[in-house]
Design an enzyme around this catalytic site. Structure first.
Site, short mmCIF file in Angstrom:
data_model
loop_
_atom_site.label_atom_id
_atom_site.label_comp_id
_atom_site.label_asym_id
_atom_site.label_seq_id
_atom_site.Cartn_x
_atom_site.Cartn_y
_atom_site.Cartn_z
N HIS A 382 0.76 -1.16 0.12
CA HIS A 382 -0.14 -0.14 -0.05
C HIS A 382 0.84 1.44 -0.09
O HIS A 382 0.67 2.31 0.88
CB HIS A 382 -1.02 0.12 1.10
N TYR A 391 -0.37 -8.39 4.81
CA TYR A 391 -0.07 -8.58 3.44
C TYR A 391 0.99 -9.65 3.11
O TYR A 391 0.95 -10.45 2.23
CB TYR A 391 -0.21 -7.27 2.71
N ARG A 445 -3.21 -2.24 9.75
CA ARG A 445 -4.48 -2.23 10.39
C ARG A 445 -4.97 -3.30 10.71
O ARG A 445 -6.21 -3.34 11.44
CB ARG A 445 -5.38 -1.50 9.11
#
Length: 930
Positions: A382, A391, A445
């Site tokens: 990101h 991820y 997150r």
């Protein structure tokens, strides 16, 4: 160049990327013709543009979002119309996918062609047979339904679990036993009423695909009660007919693009792998048409361009998403027996299983990072977010799965892939796991998901590591096996957590490792600086200390899709202390005061998240700073780090604008030794905000009864108790003050299971604030999950007052230290603070002979006979053999020249910084030569 005449009624054309073709117009067309490209819906009409932020659905007449308008979506990114003449139209294939080409004349006549574009010339693909596709499906099915489960007690328990789960799902199916699935299969799963119908809302019908997979596993698990059950089979087919004929079909996307392109294929492909032998070819193609439409090319996302709800539309995939797309390509290829798709799945993943490099570090603040692993073990995603623990895990799941599926098939990986996978395990997981737990500062997150705790993700990392053992070299195994064994030993519940079919082999191998006396469990001490991620890890046998920072290169946090909504200060110099208490694993992030995260210096204001998008999700509150000096240096297992911070922010592109405290600024440093961590702050200044600036020394989650002993200068003081809901803290509707203590020299907080932590305050007349917090929070407050808890905390901080001018602080953390050991340390501290200013922060450790210095000014500085001509992080150590080791880095990553370090009056060392990207340069010289 081929020449295709319209009179031959050639409605379908197959081209290879880069190929051109001429299409002749029909003879009854006028001379005035126009050509266009687009995407056909399931009903034969053309796709129209979707919104991507406020309106996540097809744009209606008169609606606009950004540059998108309510009109048919163009496919020019896949196929280009190069020329239109009175007689023909010339088209060129650009990228893989399916496109409709339309030729119209001025009277309204039109002719359509369906064009399929291949990525590779079939002549260049490996020679394969049906047996090769069958082998992929066989391996994949074994991961899903197991092998001969009925022959072992553990296998029979798994069969019972699979069967029970399927029976519950089947029982709730609304049309059970009927001749068709007329509408929504499981009506109790419907979310709140939205303007988007169920059949068009992938967020809604995705759960039906998950339930179908549960049913398919029971149908395909040999030895189970529902194995090959004909009634179950008929209901599964009815559900798939409904979902794949009405819901997941070629159409404009709604809500989250990811669900259309990745989420649903990840659920549907396994179901079809299980059912394959019982399905007709027509069924296979019909059920996979949605996958082929939305995700035909593992190299790219958003193949339908502006009909996608992603703001960038068609784009190159990165990181974990490419691995997901590659897995989808392998699965779809195995189902359709499509050589090119399997080949592309191998190729796209192989090109992603690389070590990324930063070519020009001074450009990172503008461009960010490519997603993936870097040479030091960093994983970024990101654009500007460290993401190894989320991820990165998804990336590594694919790294473990795709090689297994393709092993010894014609679709062979290049040799470099195996070496890189080894690097990911050793330098990625090897430093990011403590006692089996993934470090929270690498989870982005996902800390707002209770089902993704550091323990859960640590276990995923261990499973991946076990699965990849066969692909490691001899030296790699020698490094990984001792670490892996210690992680498994420390996580007593790891073996019991392996409850799924795909875990059977992992569990067996883990047990063998535990019983292998030739492998000694060991995770060595390490000091690991990650300049690309603005992270540092300082691991010892009894504890691990980590710092998460942010800069112009790395975000303060990630807030996305309604997740991590109070995470504003997670990278604001937050310090993590992992010990026997493991306080971050359960109900920490939903109950901790988000304004008082340990190590941070903040103005405790609600930064907010901006207005929700059309899905009702907030996306704002994350940003970069405008500071470049963030980083550090080290010598062997010791190191220093620093962070220049300010309240001036750069909002993430596409996110709603937020503001913080534009006049806040200061410098923070950490000096990490064997038994102590020295924490310094200086130049802390703010203006125009009537809220005090605070530096948080500690925010420790206590026992459930809050009975942990807390001492200040040897006394057990009365401390203010604050009971509050986390939302009350965020809105400051509760009293945020604490009990004030003056002339504090030391403190000690008893651990929950650990010995505890000591705190030494080197500066005389230190004043601190303390309160005990009993905080209630629901995971729904910060994310998308339910679950309320009340936890006790000990908050300790320095109150710098409202709008301070050049304030400072200093304290020393003593992890895993008893009360007596803390008192002894205070009587004879091993460290001396040489300077704590906004120009220089420096500490000397007498026992280790180490001096650490952060030079903050662009022109460098001087202290104790050590001078730097540039901004730099410097560490020096006097060795027993009479030499001086020196380590130097440029934390700004902007110095492409040199840093000159002068020792005494005559010795000058020159360190070249070009291409270092924040990494350290090392030198060693005899002390007598200085």
């Amino acid at each position: 160049m081929a020449n295709i005449k319209g009179k031959r009624k050639m409605e379908s054309i197959r081209l290879i990327k880069g190929q051109t073709v001429q299409l002749r117009k029909p003879e009854n067309f006028s001379d005035k013709v126009f050509g266009s490209t687009g995407f056909l819906r399931y009903d034969g009409n053309f796709l129209k543009n979707a919104g991507y932020y406020k309106i996540k659905r097809e744009l209606r007449v008169g609606e606009e979002e950004g540059e998108r308008k309510s009109e048919e979506t163009k496919a020019e990114h896949l196929l280009e119309i190069e020329k239109v003449s009175a007689q023909e139209i010339c088209i060129r294939a650009k990228n893989k996918g399916k496109v409709a080409v339309v030729l119209k004349d001025h009277t309204g006549k039109e002719k359509k062609w369906n064009v399929e574009i291949l990525h590779e010339n079939p002549k260049n693909l490996p020679d394969v047979s049906k047996d090769d596709f069958r082998e992929i499906r066989f391996r994949w099915k074994q991961l899903l339904t197991g092998k001969e489960l009925k022959n072992t007690e553990e296998g029979r328990k798994l069969l019972g679990k699979i069967n029970k789960e399927a029976e519950n799902v089947w029982k709730q199916y609304f049309y059970k036993g009927q001749e068709t699935c007329k509408s929504i299969p499981w009506k109790e799963i419907l979310q709140e009423e939205t303007e988007i119908p169920y059949v068009d809302d992938a967020i809604q019908f995705a759960s039906a695909f998950r339930k179908v997979q549960i049913l398919c596993k029971a149908y395909g698990a040999e030895g189970g009660l529902l194995y090959k059950n004909e009634e179950l089979w008929r209901d599964i087919i009815h559900i798939l007919d409904f979902l794949c004929n009405q819901c997941y079909v070629p159409k404009t996307q709604t809500n989250n693009w990811w669900m259309w392109e990745i989420g649903i294929p990840k659920e549907l492909i396994p179901s079809l792998i299980i059912l394959f032998e019982s399905l007709t070819k027509e069924q296979i193609w019909r059920y996979t048409e949605g996958i082929s439409f939305f995700q035909p090319d593992p190299f790219h996302e958003g193949v339908i361009g502006t009909a996608s709800t992603h703001g960038q539309g068609y784009r190159r995939g990165q990181g974990a998403n490419i691995i997901d797309c590659s897995t989808i390509a392998v699965g779809l290829g195995a189902l359709r027996e499509d050589n090119e798709l399997v080949y592309l799945g191998m190729l796209a993943s192989a090109e992603t299983f690389v070590i990324k490099n930063v070519k020009e570090s001074s450009e990172i603040s503008k461009k960010g990072y490519e997603s993936g692993f870097y040479a030091d073990g960093s994983y970024l995603d990101h654009v500007k977010v460290p993401y190894l623990g989320a991820y990165g895990i998804e990336f590594m799941k694919g790294a473990a799965k795709i090689p297994y599926l393709l092993y010894k098939t014609p679709w062979k990986y290049p040799d470099y892939v195996w070496k890189n996978l080894e690097t990911y395990i050793i330098h990625g997981f090897g430093n990011a796991i403590y006692k089996g737990c993934m470090l929270d500062c690498l989870k982005g997150r996902s800390v707002s998901r209770p089902t993704w705790s550091n323990r859960d993700i640590g276990r995923e990392a261990m499973k991946i590591s076990v699965r990849l053992l066969d692909f490691l070299g001899e030296n790699g195994r020698k490094t990984v096996l001792p670490m892996l064994k210690e992680w498994i030993e420390e996580d007593k519940g790891f073996l019991d957590s392996l409850k799924n079919v795909e875990d059977i082999d992992i569990k067996d191998r883990a047990k063998k490792l535990l019983s292998d006396t030739s492998v000694r469990s060991e995770v060595p001490s390490v000091h690991k600086l990650y300049p690309l991620m603005d992270r540092v890890i300082h691991r010892r046998k009894k504890y691990l200390f980590a710092v998460s920072m942010y800069s112009e290169r790395i975000q303060n946090t990630e807030i996305m899709n309604h997740e991590n909504r109070f995470g504003w200060h997670q990278n604001n110099g937050m310090t993590y202390l992992y010990d026997a208490d493991n306080q971050y694993t359960e109900n920490y992030w939903n109950t901790v005061n988000p304004f008082r995260l340990s190590g941070t210096t903040v103005v405790p204001v609600n930064i907010g998240n901006g207005k929700p998008d059309s899905s009702g999700y907030v996306q704002g509150g994350d940003f970069c700073s405008k500071e470049s000096w963030v980083g550090g240096t080290g010598i062997e297992n010791f190191g220093i780090s620093g962070m220049a911070f300010s309240g001036k922010v750069q909002t993430v592109s596409g996110d709603p604008a937020v503001s913080y405290a534009p006049d806040l600024k200061g410098k923070k440093s950490w000096f990490m030794f064997e038994k102590e961590i020295v924490c310094l702050g200086a130049g802390i200044t703010n203006k125009n905000v009537e809220i005090p600036v605070e530096t948080i020394i500690e925010n420790k989650k206590l026992r459930k009864d809050g009975s942990n002993q807390f001492l200040i200068n040897g006394e057990s003081p009365d401390v203010l108790l604050r009971k509050a809901d986390i939302k009350e803290l965020v809105n400051r509707s509760k009293n945020m003050s604490g009990t004030s203590f003056e002339q504090v020299r030391w403190a000690h907080l008893e651990g929950n299971h650990s010995t505890g932590t000591g705190y030494y305050f080197p500066e005389e007349n230190t004043e601190i604030q303390v309160c005990r917090g009993e905080t209630t929070g629901n995971w729904k407050d910060i994310g998308m999950f339910e679950g309320e808890s009340t936890e006790n905390y000990l908050e300790m901080w320095v109150d710098h007052g409202k709008n301070p001018d050049n304030a400072s602080y200093s304290y020393v953390l003593l992890p895993e230290t008893s009360v007596e050991e803390t008192e002894n340390y205070v009587r004879e501290p091993k460290i001396t603070i040489l300077e704590n200013s906004s120009k220089v922060q420096a500490v000397y450790h007498r026992k280790l002979g180490i001096t650490g210095i952060n030079f903050w000014q662009e022109q460098g500085g001087s202290i104790g006979g050590i001078t730097s001509d540039k901004a730099a992080s410097v560490m020096l150590q006097e060795t027993a053999k009479g030499t001086l080791k020196i380590s130097v880095s440029d934390p700004t990553m902007k110095n492409q020249g040199e840093i000159r370090i002068m020792l005494g009056k005559d010795t000058v060392l020159i360190f070249r910084m070009a291409g270092k990207n924040g990494r350290s340069c090392l030198a060693e010289l005899p002390i007598h030569s200085i």
